[in-house]
Design an enzyme around this catalytic site. Structure first.
Site, short mmCIF file in Angstrom:
data_model
loop_
_atom_site.label_atom_id
_atom_site.label_comp_id
_atom_site.label_asym_id
_atom_site.label_seq_id
_atom_site.Cartn_x
_atom_site.Cartn_y
_atom_site.Cartn_z
N ASP A 13 0.90 -1.15 0.02
CA ASP A 13 0.09 -0.09 0.00
C ASP A 13 0.85 1.25 0.04
O ASP A 13 0.40 2.35 0.75
CB ASP A 13 -1.15 0.13 1.28
N LYS A 16 1.69 2.41 -5.08
CA LYS A 16 2.40 1.73 -6.37
C LYS A 16 1.62 2.24 -7.53
O LYS A 16 2.17 2.63 -8.51
CB LYS A 16 2.44 0.24 -6.19
N GLY A 40 -4.68 -4.03 -3.95
CA GLY A 40 -5.59 -3.16 -4.14
C GLY A 40 -4.84 -1.93 -4.37
O GLY A 40 -4.19 -1.30 -3.47
N HIS A 41 -4.79 -1.66 -5.73
CA HIS A 41 -3.97 -0.47 -6.15
C HIS A 41 -4.76 0.69 -6.73
O HIS A 41 -5.86 0.57 -7.24
CB HIS A 41 -3.11 -0.96 -7.23
N GLN A 235 2.00 -6.05 -3.42
CA GLN A 235 2.46 -6.00 -1.89
C GLN A 235 3.64 -5.06 -1.95
O GLN A 235 4.04 -4.28 -2.64
CB GLN A 235 2.49 -7.60 -1.64
P1 GDP Z 1 -0.89 0.53 -3.41
O1 GDP Z 1 -1.45 -0.80 -3.12
O2 GDP Z 1 0.67 0.68 -3.22
O3 GDP Z 1 -1.32 0.79 -5.06
O4 GDP Z 1 -1.47 1.44 -2.58
P2 GDP Z 1 -3.01 1.71 -2.22
O5 GDP Z 1 -3.86 2.20 -3.70
O6 GDP Z 1 -3.48 0.59 -1.53
O7 GDP Z 1 -2.89 2.77 -1.48
C1 GDP Z 1 -2.46 4.02 -1.43
C2 GDP Z 1 -3.61 5.12 -1.06
O8 GDP Z 1 -3.02 6.52 -1.16
C3 GDP Z 1 -4.79 5.19 -2.31
O9 GDP Z 1 -6.05 5.48 -1.58
C4 GDP Z 1 -4.09 6.48 -2.89
O10 GDP Z 1 -5.16 7.15 -3.52
C5 GDP Z 1 -3.70 7.40 -1.86
N1 GDP Z 1 -2.68 8.10 -2.22
C6 GDP Z 1 -1.68 8.14 -3.07
N2 GDP Z 1 -0.71 9.21 -3.20
C7 GDP Z 1 -1.01 9.83 -2.24
C8 GDP Z 1 -0.49 11.15 -1.69
O11 GDP Z 1 0.71 11.60 -1.98
N3 GDP Z 1 -1.25 11.53 -0.44
C9 GDP Z 1 -2.17 11.17 -0.16
N4 GDP Z 1 -2.83 11.83 0.93
N5 GDP Z 1 -3.03 9.95 -0.76
C10 GDP Z 1 -2.34 9.49 -1.79
P1 IMO Z 2 -0.78 -4.09 -2.36
O1 IMO Z 2 -0.67 -4.50 -3.40
C1 IMO Z 2 -0.78 -4.51 2.20
C2 IMO Z 2 -0.83 -8.63 3.40
C3 IMO Z 2 -2.09 -9.16 4.16
C4 IMO Z 2 -1.44 -10.13 5.26
C5 IMO Z 2 -0.34 -10.85 4.53
C6 IMO Z 2 -0.89 -12.13 3.71
O2 IMO Z 2 -2.28 -3.40 -2.46
O3 IMO Z 2 0.18 -3.54 -1.59
P2 IMO Z 2 -2.24 -12.82 1.82
O4 IMO Z 2 -3.74 -12.41 1.61
O5 IMO Z 2 -1.38 -12.00 0.83
O6 IMO Z 2 -2.00 -14.13 1.88
O7 IMO Z 2 -2.15 -11.80 3.26
O8 IMO Z 2 0.07 -9.93 3.48
N1 IMO Z 2 -1.21 -8.25 2.42
C7 IMO Z 2 -1.02 -6.83 1.80
N2 IMO Z 2 -0.73 -5.83 2.58
N3 IMO Z 2 -1.08 -4.53 0.68
C8 IMO Z 2 -1.27 -5.43 -0.18
O9 IMO Z 2 -1.34 -5.62 -1.39
C9 IMO Z 2 -1.27 -6.70 0.54
N4 IMO Z 2 -1.64 -8.02 0.24
C10 IMO Z 2 -1.19 -8.92 1.07
O10 IMO Z 2 -2.90 -8.22 5.11
O11 IMO Z 2 -0.83 -9.47 6.34
MG MG Z 3 -2.82 -1.54 -1.94
#
Ligand code: GDP
Ligand code: IMO
Ligand code: MG
Length: 437
Positions: A13, A16, A40-41, A235
């Protein structure tokens, strides 16, 4: 043209998705190569927020080929739901998507096993996303009970399902009462209906057939043709099954070491590794987290950063930036440059802390411990830096950031030993500072 990989350097998270979307503008191909719908991106542009779990975050660039490669474990129902959602939102998903015939398929029994085994081996639950990811990878490595996309289109597919469902039913029924979680299991004591699973998956197979191909061959041709290819990690490196905080990890190589095996491209093709870090640290699920702030400061970061899981909606655990962990994953992955994300979230603190070393058994250590029990026992050693209160969400030049924000970034870069190429100050595409280095 060289390949570029985008890799999360923390526990996932790191945002990316936002960086992949931005970098895809200069690419021909974008590839998801490991993980599954546990990811979840998020991509935000033109006031719209898109969530992606399996389809590469580059899908919003219409002329770019999206590939779900062989290292991914794929739930066909999750993928179809994602395609349908994107199409409803006006995003093109057709010939621009390819799915590897080598990618492994998630079945209902994998989700049952996820629930069954999440917390029986050790005290603290792994806290998986319950998407069946680990059990599907288990079957991949076990081989006998695995199904890949290519198998969906072979004459013995129905027979394969019968055999595997039979084996799983015997396994589950044998385990009744053996796990703390057995009461949670819808499948316990109820035989999985192989015929129903076959019919359900035959329906998915028919709908997805037009996307399924040998993506390894496609990518090797793209490499030979000097195409620009972006590899999207899911991840984060600390969740890597071999190099992360085992067993509190995911079941794939989510650090940079997994790109070539997951995608099926030669290692020397990838010339640039972009490491993604949050300006602080988060973690979802169980496992040690040395800089965790289980207090008001952590809650403040959670509120400001909207730190709730994209997939499971769980509150993310929040803490200060851990330079020991990030230096480890940068070195592990051969990371070339950094993108520092969510810097705006910190625009409220008088002081900020960065963990520069740990204390373990009375000694100062800067190496990231290999055993989870040691990581549990470390204490973070912090350096304190002055914070800033100015709103930075409209800043587009590094020199326009408050001096304390500039110094915070410079210190992170100095501690990790890599230049910062991008700084993100909000979720939107445009809320990004590009740096020259
Ligand atoms: P990923 O899994 O690495 O793609 O990241 P996620 O989407 O799960 O989580 C990142 C969250 O931060 C999302 O809700 C984005 O919309 C949000 N986000 C990304 N860049 C920024 C930033 O610079 N500032 C803030 N406040 N939110 C951001
Ligand atoms: P993105 O791509 C954050 C964590 C789960 C748990 C561990 C194992 O959005 O960054 P799993 O279901 O993969 O066997 O769970 O890994 N986990 C993540 N945490 N971002 C993710 O993906 C994750 N995918 C798995 O919360 O701790
Ligand atoms: Mg994510």
């Amino acid at each position: 043209m060289p390949g570029t990989a985008v890799i999360g350097l923390q526990w996932g998270d790191e945002a990316k998705g936002k960086i992949v979307d931005i970098l895809t503008a200069q690419q021909d191909v974008v590839v998801r190569y490991q993980g599954g719908a546990n990811a979840g991106h998020t991509v935000v542009f033109n006031g719209q927020r898109y969530k992606l779990s399996l389809i590469p975050s580059g899908v919003f660039h219409p002329n770019v080929q999206c590939v779900i490669a062989g290292g991914v474990v794929c739930s066909p129902s999750a993928l179809l739901a994602e395609i349908d959602t994107l199409v409803k939102l006006g995003v093109n998903v057709g010939k621009n998507l390819l799915i590897s015939d080598r990618a492994h398929i998630i079945f209902p029994w994998h989700k049952i096993e996820d629930a069954m085994f999440d917390n029986i081996a050790s005290g603290e639950a792994i806290g998986t996303t319950m998407r069946g990811i680990g059990p599907c990878y288990q079957d991949k490595y076990g081989r006998s009970l695995a199904v890949r996309f290519g198998d969906l289109y072979k004459p013995d597919f129905e027979e394969k399902i019968q055999t595997i469902a039979g084996a799983k039913n015997r396994l589950f029924n044998g385990l009744i009462g053996e796990t703390d979680n057995s009461q949670m299991l819808p499948g316990i004591g109820i035989d999985i209906d192989a015929g129903a699973v076959f019919r359900e998956y035959k329906g998915y197979a028919d709908r997805l057939e037009k996307y399924v191909t040998d993506t390894t061959a496609y990518l090797l041709d793209a490499v030979d043709a000097d195409k620009r290819i972006l590899f999207e990690g899911a991840q984060g490196s600390l969740l890597d099954v071999d190099h992360g905080t085992f067993p509190y990890v995911t079941s794939s190589n989510s650090s940079a070491v997994g790109v070539c095996s997951g995608a099926g491209v030669p290692p020397h093709f990838i010339k640039k590794y972009v490491g993604i870090i949050k300006a602080y640290t988060t973690r979802v699920g169980g496992g040690p987290f040395p800089t965790e702030l289980a207090n008001d400061t952590g809650q403040c970061i959670r509120d400001r950063g909207k730190e709730y899981g994209t997939v499971t909606k769980r509150p993310r655990r929040c803490g200060w930036f851990d330079a020991v962990a990030a230096r480890y994953t940068v070195r592990l992955g051969g990371i070339d440059t950094l993108a520092v994300m969510l810097l705006d979230v910190l625009s409220t603190f008088d002081e900020l802390k960065i963990c520069t070393a740990y204390t373990l058994d009375g000694s100062r250590v800067t190496a990231f411990p290999s055993h989870v029990d040691d990581l549990r026992r470390v204490e973070a050693i912090y350096e304190t830096l002055p914070g800033w209160h100015e709103d930075i969400t409209e800043v587009r030049q590094f020199s326009d950031l408050p001096l304390n924000a500039q110094n915070y970034l410079k210190r992170i870069s100095g501690l990790i030993g890599k230049p910062i190429e991008m700084v993100s100050v909000g979720p939107g595409r445009e809320q990004t500072i590009m740096l020259q280095f």
